[in-house]
Design a protein around this motif. Structure first.
Motif, PDB file in Angstrom:
ATOM      1  N   CYS A  35       2.787  11.733 -74.881  1.00  0.00           N
ATOM      2  CA  CYS A  35       1.825  11.202 -73.919  1.00  0.00           C
ATOM      3  C   CYS A  35       0.844  12.286 -73.512  1.00  0.00           C
ATOM      4  O   CYS A  35       0.991  13.444 -73.881  1.00  0.00           O
ATOM      5  N   ARG A  37       0.462  13.766 -70.881  1.00  0.00           N
ATOM      6  CA  ARG A  37       1.006  14.798 -69.997  1.00  0.00           C
ATOM      7  C   ARG A  37       1.949  15.728 -70.732  1.00  0.00           C
ATOM      8  O   ARG A  37       2.540  16.603 -70.133  1.00  0.00           O
ATOM      9  N   HIS A  39       4.743  14.801 -72.351  1.00  0.00           N
ATOM     10  CA  HIS A  39       6.111  14.312 -72.439  1.00  0.00           C
ATOM     11  C   HIS A  39       6.372  13.786 -73.834  1.00  0.00           C
ATOM     12  O   HIS A  39       5.473  13.328 -74.518  1.00  0.00           O
ATOM     13  N   CYS A  57       5.187   6.080 -72.308  1.00  0.00           N
ATOM     14  CA  CYS A  57       6.006   7.253 -72.043  1.00  0.00           C
ATOM     15  C   CYS A  57       7.191   6.857 -71.168  1.00  0.00           C
ATOM     16  O   CYS A  57       7.032   6.174 -70.161  1.00  0.00           O
ATOM     17  N   CYS A  60       6.622   8.937 -67.611  1.00  0.00           N
ATOM     18  CA  CYS A  60       5.556   8.681 -66.644  1.00  0.00           C
ATOM     19  C   CYS A  60       4.866   7.351 -66.893  1.00  0.00           C
ATOM     20  O   CYS A  60       4.020   6.944 -66.096  1.00  0.00           O
TER      21      CYS A  60
HETATM   22 ZN   LIG Z   1       4.526  11.083 -69.973  1.00  0.00          ZN
END
Ligand SMILES: [Zn+2]
Length: 113
Positions: A35, A37, A39, A57, A60
């Motif tokens: 993702c 971010r 992750h 994800c 998140c």
């Molecule tokens: Zn994520």
């Protein structure tokens, strides 16, 4: 079963794909999604199942893609929401005005009768 377990799979004799669990009826493969971010989600799919291009994800909820270098863009929640809210507001205002007009017309008619 929770995904994203990177510790597994180091057992001696573990095959590259789904051979590390005995009694497995349907062969599975693990697909990694990244993702915006950073992750990593690693859900399992049946070998004959269609693997989606993107995945939400598991940490998140952002959309994640299989390309670590090219994750999907983070959705810009703020402007989208305010625009949608603006459109909704305007629409409900117009609807409300129309409904009010109808109600008033019905009321006037009823009075005349
Ligand atoms: Zn994520």
């Amino acid at each position: 079963m929770a995904g994203g377990n990177a510790i597994r799979g180091s057992r001696v004799g573990a095959g590259p794909m789904g051979e590390d669990e005995r009694g497995e009826t349907a062969p599975r493969r693990q697909v990694r999604y990244y993702c915006g971010r950073g992750h990593v989600s690693a859900p399992y799919f049946a070998l004959d199942a269609e693997v989606p291009e993107s995945w939400d994800c598991t940490r998140c909820g952002l959309p994640a893609s299989q390309e670590q270098e090219n994750p999907p863009p983070m959705p810009r929640v703020e402007p989208y929401k305010s625009h949608l809210a603006y459109v909704k507001e305007r629409r409900s205002d117009e609807d409300g005005a129309a409904i009010l007009e109808e109600a008033l017309a019905a009321l006037r008619q009823r009075r005349r009768l």
